[in-house]
Design an enzyme around this catalytic site. Structure first.
Site, PDB file in Angstrom:
ATOM      1  N   HIS A 214       0.799  -1.222   0.000  1.00 14.11           N
ATOM      2  CA  HIS A 214       0.000   0.000   0.000  1.00 14.11           C
ATOM      3  C   HIS A 214       0.832   1.273   0.000  1.00 14.11           C
ATOM      4  O   HIS A 214       0.257   2.361   0.172  1.00 14.11           O
ATOM      5  CB  HIS A 214      -0.929   0.035   1.220  1.00 14.11           C
ATOM      6  CG  HIS A 214      -2.128  -0.847   1.103  1.00 14.11           C
ATOM      7  ND1 HIS A 214      -3.264  -0.475   0.418  1.00 14.11           N
ATOM      8  CD2 HIS A 214      -2.378  -2.095   1.591  1.00 14.11           C
ATOM      9  CE1 HIS A 214      -4.165  -1.439   0.489  1.00 14.11           C
ATOM     10  NE2 HIS A 214      -3.647  -2.437   1.190  1.00 14.11           N
TER      11      HIS A 214
ATOM     12  N   LYS B 224      -8.557  14.278   4.112  1.00 13.53           N
ATOM     13  CA  LYS B 224      -7.708  13.085   4.117  1.00 13.53           C
ATOM     14  C   LYS B 224      -6.700  13.261   5.240  1.00 13.53           C
ATOM     15  O   LYS B 224      -6.632  14.329   5.863  1.00 13.53           O
ATOM     16  CB  LYS B 224      -6.996  12.890   2.782  1.00 13.53           C
ATOM     17  CG  LYS B 224      -6.234  14.119   2.296  1.00 13.53           C
ATOM     18  CD  LYS B 224      -5.595  13.892   0.943  1.00 13.53           C
ATOM     19  CE  LYS B 224      -6.626  13.897  -0.154  1.00 13.53           C
ATOM     20  NZ  LYS B 224      -6.786  12.593  -0.782  1.00 13.53           N
ATOM     21  N   ARG B 225      -5.930  12.230   5.514  1.00 10.22           N
ATOM     22  CA  ARG B 225      -4.895  12.336   6.536  1.00 10.22           C
ATOM     23  C   ARG B 225      -3.989  13.527   6.227  1.00 10.22           C
ATOM     24  O   ARG B 225      -3.635  13.771   5.071  1.00 10.22           O
ATOM     25  CB  ARG B 225      -4.084  11.034   6.555  1.00 10.22           C
ATOM     26  CG  ARG B 225      -3.018  10.946   7.620  1.00 10.22           C
ATOM     27  CD  ARG B 225      -2.616   9.491   7.818  1.00 10.22           C
ATOM     28  NE  ARG B 225      -2.350   8.821   6.557  1.00 10.22           N
ATOM     29  CZ  ARG B 225      -1.138   8.672   6.015  1.00 10.22           C
ATOM     30  NH1 ARG B 225      -0.084   9.188   6.625  1.00 10.22           N
ATOM     31  NH2 ARG B 225      -0.986   8.017   4.886  1.00 10.22           N
TER      32      ARG B 225
ATOM     33  N   LYS C  16       0.610  14.635   0.839  1.00 15.32           N
ATOM     34  CA  LYS C  16      -0.731  14.918   0.329  1.00 15.32           C
ATOM     35  C   LYS C  16      -0.911  16.402   0.011  1.00 15.32           C
ATOM     36  O   LYS C  16      -1.902  16.800  -0.593  1.00 15.32           O
ATOM     37  CB  LYS C  16      -1.778  14.431   1.328  1.00 15.32           C
ATOM     38  CG  LYS C  16      -1.762  12.911   1.482  1.00 15.32           C
ATOM     39  CD  LYS C  16      -2.765  12.423   2.521  1.00 15.32           C
ATOM     40  CE  LYS C  16      -2.653  10.921   2.744  1.00 15.32           C
ATOM     41  NZ  LYS C  16      -3.168  10.117   1.621  1.00 15.32           N
TER      42      LYS C  16
ATOM     43  N   THR D  64      -8.592   6.567  -1.937  1.00 12.20           N
ATOM     44  CA  THR D  64      -9.982   6.140  -2.104  1.00 12.20           C
ATOM     45  C   THR D  64     -10.941   7.297  -1.883  1.00 12.20           C
ATOM     46  O   THR D  64     -12.091   7.225  -2.306  1.00 12.20           O
ATOM     47  CB  THR D  64     -10.332   4.984  -1.148  1.00 12.20           C
ATOM     48  OG1 THR D  64      -9.994   5.354   0.195  1.00 12.20           O
ATOM     49  CG2 THR D  64      -9.588   3.714  -1.530  1.00 12.20           C
TER      50      THR D  64
ATOM     51  N   LYS E  55     -14.760   8.257  -3.578  1.00 13.62           N
ATOM     52  CA  LYS E  55     -15.976   8.567  -2.815  1.00 13.62           C
ATOM     53  C   LYS E  55     -16.553   9.914  -3.231  1.00 13.62           C
ATOM     54  O   LYS E  55     -17.781  10.063  -3.347  1.00 13.62           O
ATOM     55  CB  LYS E  55     -15.660   8.547  -1.321  1.00 13.62           C
ATOM     56  CG  LYS E  55     -15.258   7.190  -0.798  1.00 13.62           C
ATOM     57  CD  LYS E  55     -14.571   7.295   0.558  1.00 13.62           C
ATOM     58  CE  LYS E  55     -13.870   5.987   0.899  1.00 13.62           C
ATOM     59  NZ  LYS E  55     -12.939   6.125   2.015  1.00 13.62           N
TER      60      LYS E  55
END
Length: 829
Positions: free
Chosen positions: A369, A561-562, A567, A669, A673
């Site tokens: 992952h 998100k985290r 990111k 993901t 969504k």
């Protein structure tokens, strides 16, 4: 009484699905399980009574499924994951049983509101983020596709922390999700397995004169099973999520108590229960590393002992264990399963090494992952040896045999041998868990086409050179049940009404039928009404929980998100700061009013991520209180982002920020969504963004930034962020404005770690992608002013998102990785 009423009255209270049966069951459970009558029942009592009512109906299907699988000795997927984030169970289980509407009617008849009951439910915080949400989606799809499966994990007493914001800073509070009990789980106190730690390994001679090895641990704990039924949508099949709680073999030392050693009397209990006390302790200190390694071994040992128990009960022998079970390692956290299975087969069940290795290698499958080298799990050999001495011996033997194979395959290439070894000798001796998972698995897969390709050319290149046939891609997916139907019922109803059926809930390819209606003015109008209502609901929630109520008429630009530098929340923030400065200098500039909404948690020990959260709030404080700009620009932060809050956010977003540096995100993901709910994406060619863009259409995706190849090339040439900073006046101005103290009450030191990092290091190339990001955001700004065009793109995003269902992903795993067929269960009349 009508015939229908008579039939309704005769339906079994524990299993019937009619309104009358459900109503009787709720009242019975309130009285007999909760010990309450309606007039004094609390919100928690009412929730539990409804939950037990739904659980009764699950159990009938679950037990029938278990009997069916046992009788046919069905091949079973065993999904090993250190994380599960299923979100609230209640509405998802109602949906899968097909009783949501009826349950709502029953609630109203009893003077309650199903929405209020839903809010009472505690969310199991058994994961950090995407990994746990993915595992939960896959359990949902395994049951829906009628594939026999057991999910194994840890029953953390305290899950991921609750996030509270104090003066703009993240503060972590304990997630006491079990404080009111958990009606969905069934304790199995008799289903207990011993797990050892420490001690030593020794030789001995068995009764046949064979020299063997055995482990003599100096600490023993017990793993106790807690079972949760996982129901498939619209089918009878129900699978099992089995989580392990750690307990001491002897909870109370009476002799110690009698001599006044009161702490010693319960010391073993405290030490044992610590294993399942909290999700992912901070592993910076040595004690945290030790506890985390213990947790990983604890849950894989319990899980494997359980599989062996079941196999011996059903078949009497372990010779065909690998034909019964397909073990899926969800990242490296369960990789110890390879060594533990070898230990159990060789030491406890007296198999030869060769037979045990054949079984192990054909049982295990590994999903990687991450591409981030720092995220590839390693353990110091000294720690490993102290906690798991026998396992280190087995690991050394696996490594010895494996490296002999490498040497034969790659003659005279000792550098490759060193790179592939399970032991990293370069910087203190460490066990490489990803290498162990690769060596001991029959199949290795990435989770997006780009990710799988990069696996083969970067961190797993040597293994791909050796075993190219073992490598696969299975692009991630998420369940439309939880993230469309449950989270966005008005949109689900609109889709079903437009398509003339609800079959898309199980077969998302049928969403393509929406395409024919994308230009229909009537559908576009109703689509906008649904989106505006969702934005209004989110605005109300934010107003209640943060005091800031954004205008639903503005463009909702969301990054949830985290919080992590890769990111690139700070790229988003630089754009906001640039917009703010632009508006201050050009008050009459034509801009689309926009609300930027952030959500996400930072790891407790990750200083830079926590500082980014502080910067989000600091920028919001200035912008939201500036009357010159706050009619066009607002910033909000959703605290405690989790599945339940995500279900509020996904339907409300207009624009989804998927802006990680290309080559860093395995899949993502959240991108799926948001797109399912008609949200447009601005993003890089990273992770599953590439495939998402291809599916929804390049004209319906706002692409910017470097490719993974361009990132690698630029890094190889020597990336110099200070040149970009000095060469772009707009970029320099945005960075300088943060550094100036404007957003920190004149404190020029507070955000210096962020600005200095960007100028002098910028490991995730924020500055390199800033200009392209800014230009694409301007295109977003212009496009949103054309409601018909924007709505058409929104409809097409939903219509073309079918590939990203977890049902498709699980079907691929079943065919390519596990070689397993569905086993449909019929419900008796």
């Amino acid at each position: 009484m009508s015939q229908a009423a008579k039939q309704d009255a005769n339906e079994p209270t524990r299993t019937g699905l009619s309104r009358g049966a459900l109503k009787r069951a709720v009242l019975d459970n309130l009285f007999y399980v909760m010990g309450r009558f309606p007039e004094v029942a609390s919100a928690s009592d009412r929730y539990s009574a409804v939950a037990y009512t739904v659980r009764d109906r699950l159990l009938e299907r679950w037990i029938r499924t278990a009997r069916y699988y046992k009788e046919r000795n069905s091949r079973t997927v065993c999904y090993l994951s250190a994380e599960y984030l299923p979100g609230p169970h209640l509405l998802n289980n109602m949906l899968n049983l097909g009783i949501t509407r009826t349950a709502g009617e029953v609630a109203r008849e009893l003077g309650a509101d199903l929405a209020e009951i839903r809010e009472t439910e505690e969310e199991p915080g058994l994961g950090n983020g995407g990994l746990g949400r993915l595992a939960a989606c896959y359990m949902d799809s395994l049951a829906t596709l009628q594939i026999p499966a057991i999910g194994y994990g840890i029953r953390y007493e305290f899950g991921i922390f609750d996030q509270v914001i104090v003066d703009g800073w993240q503060v972590e509070k304990g997630d006491t999700w079990l404080r009111n009990g958990n009606p969905w789980e069934i304790p199995r106190p008799k289903l207990t397995f011993p797990v050892g730690f420490g001690g030593r390994a020794e030789h001995y001679t068995d009764k046949h004169g064979v020299i063997r090895r055995r482990w003599l641990p100096d600490l023993m704990v017990n793993g106790v099973a807690y079972d949760t039924p996982i129901m498939g949508y619209g089918v009878t099949n129900g699978n099992l999520l089995r989580l392990w709680k750690s307990e001491a073999p002897e909870s109370f030392n009476f002799q110690a108590f009698n001599v006044g050693d009161y702490y010693g009397a319960v010391h073993a209990k405290i030490e044992a229960e610590t294993l399942s006390k909290v999700l992912y302790p901070n592993d910076e200190p040595v004690a945290g590393k030790e506890l985390r390694l213990k947790q990983q071994y604890f849950f894989v040992s319990c899980s494997l002992q359980d599989m062996i128990r079941l196999q011996l009960r059903n078949a009497g022998t372990l010779d065909r264990f690998h034909e019964k079970y397909a073990i899926q390692l969800n990242d490296t956290h369960p990789a110890l399963a390879i060594v533990e299975l070898m230990r159990l087969l060789v030491d406890e069940h007296f198999m030869s090494w060769e037979q045990a290795w054949e079984i192990t290698r054909n049982s295990c499958h590994f999903t990687n992952h991450t591409l981030l080298p720092e995220a590839l799990e390693t353990w110091p050999v000294a720690l490993f040896e102290r906690l798991l001495p026998r396992h280190l011996e087995i690991l050394y033997e696996i490594n010895r045999r494996f490296l002999d194979e490498v040497r034969v395959h790659f003659l005279n290439d000792e550098e490759r041998v060193a790179r592939m070894s399970l032991i990293d000798e370069s910087d203190g001796r460490k066990v490489r868990m990803a290498h162990l998972a690769a060596v001991g698995s029959r199949a290795i897969n990435g989770v997006a086409e780009l990710h799988s390709s990069l696996l083969k050319t970067t961190i797993m290149r040597d293994f791909h050179d050796l075993w190219p046939e073992r490598f696969h891609n299975v692009t991630n997916g998420v369940t439309p049940r939880r993230f469309m139907v449950v989270s966005n019922p008005p949109l689900a109803d609109l889709i079903s009404d437009t398509c003339g059926h609800a079959d898309w809930i199980r077969d998302m390819r049928r969403l393509r039928e929406l395409e024919a209606h994308a230009d229909d003015a009537g559908l576009q109008g109703r689509w906008r009404e649904v989106k505006t209502a969702a934005k209004g609901a989110l605005s109300d929630w934010l107003g209640q929980h943060t005091g800031f109520r954004p205008d639903p008429e503005t463009l909702f630009d969301v990054q949830a998100k985290r919080i992590h530098e890769y990111k690139r929340q700070h790229l988003n923030l630089l754009h906001i700061v640039w917009l703010y400065e632009h508006l201050k200098q050009n008050p009459n500039a034509e801009l689309t009013p926009r609300t930027f909404i952030f959500g996400g948690k930072a790891a407790p020990g990750y200083f830079m991520a926590k500082l980014i959260i502080r910067l989000i709030h600091a920028i919001g404080e200035v912008i939201n209180s500036d009357p010159q700009v706050n009619g066009f620009l607002r910033v909000a932060f959703m605290p405690d982002f989790n599945v339940k809050n995500g279900q509020r956010l996904y339907p409300a977003a207009d624009l989804s920020e998927q802006i990680s540096l290309a080559g860093k995100e395995a899949s993502g993901t959240g991108n799926m969504k948001f797109a399912m709910n008609g949200t447009l994406t601005i993003g890089t060619l990273d992770g599953a963004n590439i495939e998402l863009r291809d599916e929804v259409g390049h004209d319906n995706f706002y692409l910017f930034g470097m490719t993974a190849e361009e990132v690698q090339q630029r890094q190889a040439e020597g990336y110099r962020p200070w040149e970009l900073y000095h060469g772009d006046a707009q970029l320099r101005s945005a960075v300088d404005l943060i550094a100036s103290g404007l957003f920190s009450h004149g404190d020029t030191e507070l955000f210096r770690p962020i600005t200095e990092n960007l100028i002098h290091s910028d490991p995730f190339m924020v500055l390199a992608d800033f200009h392209a990001y800014q230009e694409r955001q301007q295109e977003v700004d212009r496009a949103y002013r054309d409601p018909n065009h924007w709505t058409r793109m929104s409809i097409l995003n939903t219509a073309r998102i079918g590939k990203f269902s977890s049902d498709r992903a699980i079907a691929e795993y079943a065919k390519k990785i596990w070689q397993i067929e569905p086993a449909p269960v019929e419900l008796a009349d």
